[in-house]
Design an enzyme around this catalytic site. Structure first.
Site, PDB file in Angstrom:
ATOM      1  N   ASN A  58     -22.333  16.385  -2.305  1.00  0.00           N
ATOM      2  CA  ASN A  58     -23.404  15.390  -2.303  1.00  0.00           C
ATOM      3  C   ASN A  58     -24.345  15.531  -3.494  1.00  0.00           C
ATOM      4  OD1 ASN A  58     -23.825  17.596  -0.030  1.00  0.00           O
ATOM      5  ND2 ASN A  58     -25.841  17.238  -0.964  1.00  0.00           N
ATOM      6  N   ARG A 100     -32.900  18.258  -8.347  1.00  0.00           N
ATOM      7  CA  ARG A 100     -31.497  18.635  -8.156  1.00  0.00           C
ATOM      8  C   ARG A 100     -30.558  17.674  -8.890  1.00  0.00           C
ATOM      9  NH1 ARG A 100     -30.353  23.090  -7.673  1.00  0.00           N
ATOM     10  NH2 ARG A 100     -28.342  22.607  -6.738  1.00  0.00           N
ATOM     11  N   ILE A 101     -30.681  16.375  -8.641  1.00  0.00           N
ATOM     12  CA  ILE A 101     -29.788  15.410  -9.271  1.00  0.00           C
ATOM     13  C   ILE A 101     -30.094  15.292 -10.766  1.00  0.00           C
ATOM     14  CG2 ILE A 101     -29.025  13.000  -9.300  1.00  0.00           C
ATOM     15  CD1 ILE A 101     -28.095  14.673  -6.869  1.00  0.00           C
ATOM     16  N   ARG A 107     -37.237  16.133  10.814  1.00  0.00           N
ATOM     17  CA  ARG A 107     -37.026  16.762   9.513  1.00  0.00           C
ATOM     18  C   ARG A 107     -38.075  17.822   9.193  1.00  0.00           C
ATOM     19  NH1 ARG A 107     -34.509  12.727   4.923  1.00  0.00           N
ATOM     20  NH2 ARG A 107     -33.122  11.538   6.281  1.00  0.00           N
ATOM     21  N   SER A 154     -26.455   5.817  -2.333  1.00  0.00           N
ATOM     22  CA  SER A 154     -26.636   7.212  -1.925  1.00  0.00           C
ATOM     23  C   SER A 154     -25.334   7.979  -2.091  1.00  0.00           C
ATOM     24  CB  SER A 154     -27.074   7.283  -0.459  1.00  0.00           C
ATOM     25  OG  SER A 154     -25.994   6.912   0.389  1.00  0.00           O
ATOM     26  N   CYS A 155     -25.422   9.299  -1.988  1.00  0.00           N
ATOM     27  CA  CYS A 155     -24.225  10.131  -2.082  1.00  0.00           C
ATOM     28  C   CYS A 155     -23.252   9.794  -0.965  1.00  0.00           C
ATOM     29  CB  CYS A 155     -24.598  11.611  -2.049  1.00  0.00           C
ATOM     30  SG  CYS A 155     -25.564  12.113  -0.599  1.00  0.00           S
ATOM     31  N   ASN A 196     -33.944  19.042  -0.324  1.00  0.00           N
ATOM     32  CA  ASN A 196     -35.332  19.414  -0.595  1.00  0.00           C
ATOM     33  C   ASN A 196     -36.335  18.575   0.191  1.00  0.00           C
ATOM     34  OD1 ASN A 196     -35.414  21.637  -2.287  1.00  0.00           O
ATOM     35  ND2 ASN A 196     -34.996  20.431  -4.121  1.00  0.00           N
TER      36      ASN A 196
END
Length: 480
Positions: free
Chosen positions: A453, A138-139, A334, A288-289, A320
């Site tokens: 984020n 994603r990032i 989680r 982190s975001c 994810n």
């Protein structure tokens, strides 16, 4: 002529003006490495409607809409100057010019305001700095989009390669497709083709080599013509100095982690502590975001009011790392289905504040709830201040911070009464202060901070990479 006709005629006139800006803004970017901004928002490669909407957005911050008729003369003035690489905010130029009482013409005022980027003062255009992405999730893909977008004139940062584990038949085609289309962030702005014979993705003319490796030790980047590169590790597999040092292979000069670093790895939040990075530092983290979302407004509040203690509760979109349906997960909770549940979990953002703001002695605690939305989160920052204040004073201060301070690229501000999370998809700021939700009672303040984020954090990563690579160009007029 009716009011309706007047409004339509005015709209068409503004469209024409915005359209005339586009080639000037494009030439400044391609030929001189000048990025034209409007209240910290880039106007490069924007459509007519996007330019008009950006101008209209200023009313939420400054109280009145900024007209293209006001900013066009500043764009025209910029095209006549001998500019070097820089970022120039025409919104700020127009705003300051209105209060200037010296009787200068727009051209004279503009030349004075951006003098640091002209003539003998200007920065020389640098050779492109190679960048490698290790991981393409994603990032990684959003960082890739930003690097390609910012390639501009070919100077600055240049994405040379991505490193991934082999995924079988048509692996490169599938990865190119994921870069081309995104369910949250939409279509890639440009064209993407695949050269399977050369093992490369070509995006807007940028040839990006796809390197397959299971471990950093398997890659010699010089074999691909890559040198003095910055490697961005998007996997989070290694977070301490020993693990990340494995990336310092031939061709790699620095390693930037897109996750909180452990041990003595510096955690950098651009706008807050990026100036503390030592020139010879080879390994650093972008935190982190959530850390990026809370630290800039926390610094702003501490600078003005003092902060005695605080707590941050993040309501975070799922990631994810969670499961689509209930299944085993090494972390508590989680493993439960992400799109079906609110999931209480931990956040390291509060403890990470100490690394980014070492002078802030106030204890900051934190917790997090993952919720069934795919992107955009909100941090609820509850602070005990060093002095009493009012809601109006805090909002006026934070509005000004978002407009004119050195944190204006990190902090945005919205007064929209019906704003919801999806409205902030694609925000390039680290966090957006929701004015309507802000609460202040004496020395207690509660700030609601929206943040994308994924994309907002990726923009912060790029800013850090630009800084350590030496291609972070100055912004004019300078923040006060």
């Amino acid at each position: 002529m009716t009011v309706k006709d007047d409004s339509f005629t005015d709209w068409k006139n503004r469209e024409e003006i915005a359209e005339s800006m586009i080639p000037m803004i494009g030439r400044l970017h391609r030929e001189r490495d000048v990025t034209v901004l409007l209240h910290s928002r880039s106007l490069v490669n924007k459509s007519v409607v996007s330019i008009l909407k950006t101008h209209r957005f200023a009313r939420q911050i400054a109280g009145e809409e900024l007209s293209v008729t006001d900013t066009l003369p500043f764009v025209q003035a910029l095209t006549t100057l001998d500019l070097g690489p820089s970022q120039i905010d025409i919104g700020r130029l127009a705003e300051i010019y209105k209060t200037d009482e010296r009787g200068l013409s727009v051209a004279e005022f503009t030349a004075e305001a951006v003098a640091g980027a002209t003539g003998g003062n200007k920065i020389e255009r640098r050779e492109p700095r190679d960048v490698v992405l290790y991981g393409f999730g994603r990032i990684g893909r959003l960082v890739a989009r930003l690097l390609i977008e910012k390639a501009g004139s070919g100077n600055g940062l240049r994405l040379r390669a991505i490193v991934v584990r082999g995924g079988g038949d048509q692996d490169i085609v599938k990865r190119a497709s994921l870069l081309r289309r995104d369910s949250i962030h939409g279509q890639f702005q440009g064209t993407i083709t695949v050269d399977e014979a050369e093992g490369a993705i070509i995006a807007n003319g940028n040839t990006i080599k796809v390197i397959y490796a299971n471990d950093p030790s398997e890659v010699d980047y010089t074999a691909y013509g890559i040198k003095d590169a910055i490697l961005i590790d998007n996997t989070g597999k290694w977070r301490d100095r020993e693990g990340l040092s494995q990336h310092l292979r031939p061709g790699i000069d620095k390693v930037v982690l897109t996750a909180p670093g452990k041990g003595d790895v510096p955690n950098i939040v651009h706008g807050v502590n990026h100036d503390t990075v030592k020139p010879d530092e080879q390994i650093l983290s972008c935190a982190s975001c959530t850390t990026n979302a809370i630290v800039p407004p926390l610094k702003a509040m501490a600078d003005e009011y003092g902060v005695l203690r605080g707590h941050v509760e993040t309501v975070h979109s799922f990631t994810n790392d969670q499961n689509l349906l209930d299944n085993y997960h090494k972390a508590d909770r989680r493993g439960r289905s992400a799109p079906l549940n609110m999931v209480i979990t931990e956040t390291g953002a509060a403890s990470a504040v100490a690394k980014a703001l070492p002078d802030l002695k106030a204890p900051i605690t934190g917790s997090s709830i993952r919720v069934p939305v795919p992107d955009v989160s909100i941090a609820i920052l509850s602070l005990r201040l060093g002095r009493e204040t009012t809601r109006e004073e805090v909002l006026d201060y934070l509005r000004d911070v978002s407009l004119t301070s050195p944190l204006k690229r990190q902090i945005d501000f919205t007064t929209a009464p019906d704003a919801v999370s999806m409205d902030f998809v694609g925000s390039r700021h680290a966090s957006i202060i929701d004015a309507g939700a802000t609460k202040v009672d004496g020395d207690n303040a509660i700030l609601y901070l929206w943040y994308d984020n994924e994309f907002g954090y990726s923009c912060q990563v790029i800013r850090v990479v630009q800084h350590v690579s030496g291609v972070e160009y100055p912004t004019y007029p300078s923040a006060v």
